[in-house]
Design an enzyme around this catalytic site. Structure first.
Site, PDB file in Angstrom:
ATOM      1  N   TYR A  30      -7.199   0.630  -2.244  1.00 54.74           N
ATOM      2  CA  TYR A  30      -7.559   1.117  -0.848  1.00 54.74           C
ATOM      3  C   TYR A  30      -7.021  -0.102   0.326  1.00 54.74           C
ATOM      4  CZ  TYR A  30      -8.864   4.033   2.787  1.00 54.74           C
ATOM      5  OH  TYR A  30      -9.024   4.964   3.970  1.00 54.74           O
ATOM      6  N   HIS A  70     -15.242   8.799   8.648  1.00 61.06           N
ATOM      7  CA  HIS A  70     -14.788   8.054   7.382  1.00 61.06           C
ATOM      8  C   HIS A  70     -16.074   7.892   6.452  1.00 61.06           C
ATOM      9  CE1 HIS A  70     -10.940   6.803   9.468  1.00 61.06           C
ATOM     10  NE2 HIS A  70     -10.775   7.517   8.504  1.00 61.06           N
ATOM     11  N   ARG A 101       0.610   4.828   8.857  1.00 58.75           N
ATOM     12  CA  ARG A 101       0.019   4.268   7.085  1.00 58.75           C
ATOM     13  C   ARG A 101       0.150   5.456   6.358  1.00 58.75           C
ATOM     14  NH1 ARG A 101      -5.162   5.781   5.593  1.00 58.75           N
ATOM     15  NH2 ARG A 101      -5.094   4.125   4.201  1.00 58.75           N
ATOM     16  N   ASN A 160      -1.621   7.761   2.798  1.00 60.55           N
ATOM     17  CA  ASN A 160      -2.797   7.919   1.897  1.00 60.55           C
ATOM     18  C   ASN A 160      -1.996   8.766   0.744  1.00 60.55           C
ATOM     19  OD1 ASN A 160      -5.021   7.852   0.664  1.00 60.55           O
ATOM     20  ND2 ASN A 160      -6.174   8.741   2.272  1.00 60.55           N
ATOM     21  N   GLU A 198       0.274  11.595   2.330  1.00 58.49           N
ATOM     22  CA  GLU A 198      -0.047  11.886   3.722  1.00 58.49           C
ATOM     23  C   GLU A 198       0.581  10.805   4.533  1.00 58.49           C
ATOM     24  OE1 GLU A 198      -4.392  11.925   4.257  1.00 58.49           O
ATOM     25  OE2 GLU A 198      -4.591  13.714   3.898  1.00 58.49           O
ATOM     26  N   TYR A 256     -13.446  10.361  -5.810  1.00 60.88           N
ATOM     27  CA  TYR A 256     -13.401  10.779  -4.302  1.00 60.88           C
ATOM     28  C   TYR A 256     -12.202  11.578  -4.398  1.00 60.88           C
ATOM     29  CZ  TYR A 256     -12.367  10.265   0.408  1.00 60.88           C
ATOM     30  OH  TYR A 256     -12.156  10.692   1.735  1.00 60.88           O
ATOM     31  N   LYS A 257     -11.122  11.286  -5.002  1.00 61.89           N
ATOM     32  CA  LYS A 257      -9.825  12.148  -4.667  1.00 61.89           C
ATOM     33  C   LYS A 257     -10.039  13.381  -5.535  1.00 61.89           C
ATOM     34  CE  LYS A 257      -7.079   8.064  -3.591  1.00 61.89           C
ATOM     35  NZ  LYS A 257      -6.395   8.450  -2.395  1.00 61.89           N
TER      36      LYS A 257
END
Lengths: 196, 346, 321
Positions: free
Chosen positions: B37, B193, B223, B225, B265, B316-317
């Protein structure tokens, strides 16, 4: 580490202000009497106490009345007190300070009503006392289940088995519940009583 | 340059796929063979030909079908588009930005004519031709934010800036990677977040917030993701998780190529002039594993990234259940050769 | 990417003497197009090329955000400052070309407010001229209290009265009119936001009075640009770029760094936005901190400086630039 969306509660502390509104449930009444010990002289002459006692709170009434607030209200629930609270906030001016003590559910719902009236959450003094039972919003059906003490819990509206997350919405005054076995509905994890 | 708009679905029979040209312009997000990250913010400067960054707001072959899918989601659940009362001005800012940029970038598809506050908007791909008064919501069929984002690919969050923080106070979210606008609306930058693991401790969000608060008009940034999606479902919402969650258990070595998608994204940030709010478009691109491995470099690199991803991030994903199957499938395309620098497919 | 680098080539189209101390300057784009849209409370940075010297000063936009054919700013003449206002007053004429920045808003309205209560002193009126135009157009609820020395120096009081009528309250010092702030604050509905722009003493007075009346600090917004102050020249070593510079008497440290060819980020040039914060590698002497950004700990530690407004006196100063 708790989640950053989780509210942080403090200890009620006297604020400068023209008027003061203190709201407590049965668990929070003792926070107000403790607070009174450090309040400046004459503080309660410009204060109203709203005491939402629930089924077994009558025992605190005398102690709160003994603080001699300008106005004292005793009501059975938040829902019952709501019309009075809404009118009071609508007619108030800047300079009113708000203090809330008791269960997380009470604090969350009062902060929510105060926000609609123009008092931001950062300006509300809060103190948590009593049960850790949670209000949980089901992300799927949007229904709110009150007094959740278990992980996972069952949504009182749609019946899905929900993982209760630490993620908290001030707008809903509720924690987020997400289906715990969505990937495999046959998996039924054990239920633990953890929010006491 | 005419765009050959595809007729396809992102649900039920999942007929979505990318043309070879669209695969070449996919915004592959990994500059090296591992992932952690990071803030990775860069100026959002248009001009890179044959990439999704050629224009400020990319319109591609999936445009019409994505807009149809958005309309279906909103009909089922209108709470996917919300705006707190003080955000209407930011809605008009958003409408102005999207209309002016689209008309400038794709004059054959979109036309905007302004005469003071009397505006005329033509959207040819969607067959829209509307006259309205800028600033007067009663002259549009929806609020300004919903009106223009029903015609723009990607999700949009609109962030109010005050008290040294950013607040998620409006948005339209129908192609999200598992977050709920309805639940998160009204939260500040750190609160919405909050569920992201690891990054808070790394100070990522503190640095990102400082940067975003200082963002200026006319100097957007971006950015990216990424995550993964099973089936080409755009609407991977928590609201419907109990309906699509079971998809994650359907991955087999035989169906990885068609069923498993890399989901990227592209997140952009624009300062809005009238409201001083920040617009945060989140554009989603999907790529099937079969399409990804048409680039040997992407296949090697994504195999290594996925294999070595820290467990917290995989959790998390939502990749835990099928990661081993996909890594095994991808390993056939990784001969261990070094990968070249840069993001391109070679 | 550098903040503050979006420069606009502009032409001065009008210079109007508002009264004996204040002049108003109108800018249009040199290429004839529309200027960027902005929000009430925004400022622009004006580049002044005064012979060898370049000054960049921030000024609040006071034209209506609804009309971007031109930008208007008002500048009060300061006879003892570093000379920026004197340059504008004496040398800038219609037809001159100047470079201005994109608008930046560090004093924006909180659009959630049920009511906006504004307090202005003197030239501090300028951001409110734009904000009241914006609010009036959107039927926003506001009330403005404006304190001035006398009628002759009451810049824009007549315009504001004409536009907004009884929402404007004027207090003339020479007529003995005073703002009873405690009383004004006591009658505001819940959800009111308070904004103040004016001399430093006024800002302090308003903030203190509001705090004493029970207003939460987040409800009190203030525009508090510090103008860089002149001072004794001092030497600085910029360690990263390996350059030695001298900061002149009428020059800010930021301007001296820029004159050496460096390009540090900035937004406000007035000690409030934090963009130009610079690490101190070593120093032998004393800092003259004039900003509103650094914390007391930062100042005590001696390891940070805000070059837009702060200075240094002593033997040596080495910065991480």
């Amino acid at each position: 580490m708790t989640m950053l969306s989780r509210p942080v509660y403090g200890v009620l502390t006297p604020q400068t202000g023209k008027n003061h509104l203190l709201i407590a449930d049965a668990d929070g009444a003792s926070a107000i009497t403790d607070f009174a010990k450090k309040a400046p002289p004459g503080f309660f002459a410009s204060a109203e106490i709203m005491y939402l006692d629930g089924p077994d709170g009558a025992k605190n009434v005398q102690a709160l009345k003994a603080l001699s607030p300008a106005r004292f209200y005793q009501g059975p629930s938040i829902a019952a007190a709501l019309p009075r609270l809404r009118q009071l906030l609508a007619e108030s001016h800047m300079g009113l300070r708000l203090y809330v003590a008791g269960t997380e559910g009470l604090i969350g719902q009062i902060v929510q009503i105060a926000n609609e009236a123009g008092i931001e959450y950062t300006a509300v003094q809060t103190e948590h006392r009593g049960s850790l039972a949670r209000r949980v919003q089901c992300v799927h059906c949007k229904g709110i289940t009150e007094n959740v003490t278990t992980q996972p819990c069952t949504c009182a509206h749609c019946g899905l088995l929900l993982l209760v997350r630490d993620h908290y919405s001030r707008r809903y005054a509720a924690f987020q519940g997400v289906c715990i076995n969505a990937e495999d509905p046959t998996e039924i994890p054990p239920t633990e009583e953890i929010f006491r | 340059m005419g765009i050959n708009f595809r007729q396809e679905t992102f649900r039920d029979d999942y007929s979505f796929k990318n043309s070879p040209e669209q695969i070449r312009r996919f915004p592959f997000p990994f500059p090296e063979d591992k992932y952690m990250y990071s803030v990775n913010i860069e100026p959002h400067v248009p001009g890179l030909k044959d990439t999704v960054f050629e224009h400020l707001f990319d319109v591609d072959e999936h445009y019409i079908s994505e807009m149809q899918d958005r309309a279906l989601v909103l009909a089922e659940d209108p709470l996917r588009c919300q705006s707190l009362p003080h955000m209407e001005l930011a809605g008009w800012d958003t409408l102005e930005l999207l209309m002016t940029e689209k008309a400038k970038s794709y004059p054959d598809l979109f036309t905007l004519t302004r005469d003071g506050d009397k505006w005329h908007w033509i959207n040819r791909p969607l067959g829209i031709d509307d006259h309205f008064t800028f600033g007067d919501s009663s002259t549009l069929p929806y609020g300004p934010l919903e009106y223009i984002t029903r015609q723009s690919q990607g999700d949009f969050a609109v962030l109010d800036q005050r008290d040294n923080n950013l607040w998620m106070d409006a948005g339209i979210v129908t192609t999200q990677a598992d977050w709920s606008l309805d639940f998160d609306i009204g939260m500040n930058f750190f609160e919405w977040h909050a569920p992201v693991p690891l990054a808070h401790q790394m100070g990522v969000f503190t640095r990102a917030l400082k940067f975003l608060m200082a963002m200026q008009q006319g100097q957007p940034s971006r950015r990216h993701n990424w995550t993964m999606t099973i089936n080409s479902r755009l609407d991977t919402s928590p609201e419907n998780f109990h309906k699509w969650g079971t998809d994650r258990a359907t991955v087999t070595p035989e169906n990885v190529g068609q069923k498993v998608h890399l989901r990227v994204e592209v997140q952009m940030f624009f300062r809005l002039p009238r409201s001083n709010a920040l617009l945060f478009p989140i554009r989603c691109y999907l790529l099937k594993m079969d399409e990804l491995v048409t680039s040997p470099k992407w296949a090697r690199r994504f195999h290594r990234v996925l294999r070595d991803l820290p467990n917290e991030l995989a959790e998390y994903k939502g990749l835990v259940r099928y990661r081993p199957t996909v890594v095994e499938w991808l390993s056939k395309y990784d001969d261990g050769a070094p990968t070249s620098a840069g993001l391109g497919p070679d | 990417m550098k903040a503050g680098s979006n420069r606009i080539e502009a032409v001065v189209t009008n210079v109007v003497a508002v009264n004996e101390l204040v002049k108003r300057f109108h800018f249009e784009r040199a290429d004839g197009g529309l200027l960027p849209t902005f929000s009430g409370g925004a400022h622009i940075v004006v580049e002044m090329r005064d012979d060898e010297k370049t000054r960049l000063n921030p000024y609040s936009l006071m034209s209506s955000p609804l009309d971007t054919r031109d930008f208007r700013i008002s500048i009060r003449r300061d006879d003892v400052g570093r000379g920026g206002s004197l340059f504008m007053h004496r040398k800038v004429k219609p037809g001159d070309r100047m470079v201005i920045s994109n608008p930046v808003n560090l004093f924006s309205l909180d659009l959630r407010a049920k009511k906006h209560l504004m307090i202005a002193g003197g030239i501090g009126i300028t951001p409110f001229v734009a904000q009241t135009s914006q609010l009036a157009a959107g039927s926003g609820n506001f009330e403005l209290h404006y304190a001035v020395r006398n009628d002759a120096l009451a810049s824009y009081a007549d315009v504001l009265k004409e536009r907004h009528g009884s929402r404007i309250h004027l207090y003339r010092d020479d007529s003995g009119e005073t703002l009873d702030l405690a009383r004004v604050l006591a009658t505001q509905p819940l959800g009111t936001h308070l904004y103040v722009c004016g001399p430093a003493g006024m800002i302090t007075w308003v903030r203190n009075t509001a705090a004493a009346a029970g207003w939460p600090a987040e409800r009190v917004h203030f525009e508090h640009f510090a103008a860089p102050q002149p001072g004794k020249p001092f030497d600085v070593r910029l360690a990263v770029s390996g350059v030695d510079i001298q900061v002149g008497e009428h020059e800010s440290l930021l301007e001296a760094i820029e004159a050496a060819g460096l390009d540090p980020p900035y937004l406000c040039r007035g000690g409030v936005c934090g963009q130009c914060e610079t690490n101190v590698i070593s120093h032998d002497g004393k800092f003259l901190h004039n900003d509103h950004w650094l914390s007391e700990e930062d100042r005590q530690s001696g390891c940070k400086i805000m070059p837009c407004v702060s200075r240094f006196e002593g033997k040596s100063l080495v910065l991480e630039r």
